[in-house]
Design a protein around this motif. Sequence first.
Motif, PDB file in Angstrom:
ATOM      1  N   UNK A  67       0.827  -1.208   0.000  1.00 25.54           N
ATOM      2  CA  UNK A  67       0.000   0.000   0.000  1.00 25.54           C
ATOM      3  C   UNK A  67       0.864   1.263   0.000  1.00 25.54           C
ATOM      4  N   UNK A  68       2.067   1.148   0.582  1.00 27.33           N
ATOM      5  CA  UNK A  68       2.982   2.290   0.614  1.00 27.33           C
ATOM      6  C   UNK A  68       3.809   2.400  -0.668  1.00 27.33           C
ATOM      7  N   UNK A  69       3.568   1.487  -1.610  1.00 32.97           N
ATOM      8  CA  UNK A  69       4.284   1.537  -2.879  1.00 32.97           C
ATOM      9  C   UNK A  69       5.642   0.874  -2.850  1.00 32.97           C
ATOM     10  N   UNK A  70       5.933   0.118  -1.797  1.00 41.03           N
ATOM     11  CA  UNK A  70       7.225  -0.555  -1.694  1.00 41.03           C
ATOM     12  C   UNK A  70       7.230  -1.822  -2.542  1.00 41.03           C
ATOM     13  N   UNK A  71       8.390  -2.155  -3.058  1.00 44.65           N
ATOM     14  CA  UNK A  71       8.544  -3.380  -3.813  1.00 44.65           C
ATOM     15  C   UNK A  71       9.018  -4.475  -2.867  1.00 44.65           C
ATOM     16  N   UNK A  72       8.353  -5.618  -2.902  1.00 43.49           N
ATOM     17  CA  UNK A  72       8.741  -6.735  -2.053  1.00 43.49           C
ATOM     18  C   UNK A  72       9.819  -7.577  -2.739  1.00 43.49           C
ATOM     19  N   UNK A  73      10.284  -8.596  -2.044  1.00 44.47           N
ATOM     20  CA  UNK A  73      11.350  -9.443  -2.565  1.00 44.47           C
ATOM     21  C   UNK A  73      10.841 -10.353  -3.674  1.00 44.47           C
TER      22      UNK A  73
END
Length: 212
Positions: free
Chosen positions: A182-188
């Motif tokens: 939701x915060x726009x972070x990219x996961x692994x």
Amino acid sequence: MDTATPAVTVALHDGTSVVARSGQVDARRHGELLLPAVHRALREAGLGLDAVTDIVVGVGPGPYTGLRVGLVTAATFGSALGVPVHGLCTLDGLAYASGLDEPFVVATDARRKEVYWARYDDRRTRVTEPSVDRPADIADQVAGLPAVGAGARLYGEVFPDARDPEHQSAGALAALAAERLAAGEKLLEPRPLYLRRPDAQVPKNYKVVTPR
């Protein structure tokens, strides 16, 4: 889902909260337990697998055999459903579930009298890369810090302030993933974090057998 530890754990998250969860702690039956846990979680939520829009899987660190069960299953579901598969460090899920907002350690059982571990500033912020070590060798680095995870409970002489949770929860893993997405972070990428070679290896020298 996460199978990097003895906990075979599955949860459904709607982007706001966990709507269903299922799991069991059994270090030897990951392959047998994972799919039934998926079915139970879907049944509890009253949903079909086609309702899933994203898959999050714990990438470890963890033992080779258990860890690959979750990763292969996640990849298979992702391919069949045409949905993205995201990876998340298993230790991060345990950290998030702790609710701690002070420096602490997560330590899981790595067998061979070792732990997989990392340090955190708070439940959302890991400050070291995951590592595998003998507890006595990291005593100075973790001294005075609370610790969560099964590894902390196994080695009380190094982790005297052991706290819950002991086992991984896919609900916490999903909640952390939803927060980061939701915060726009990219996961692994959903790739295994082993940290060491598997226990089972091809023998270097084969025994020579000659006919009599």
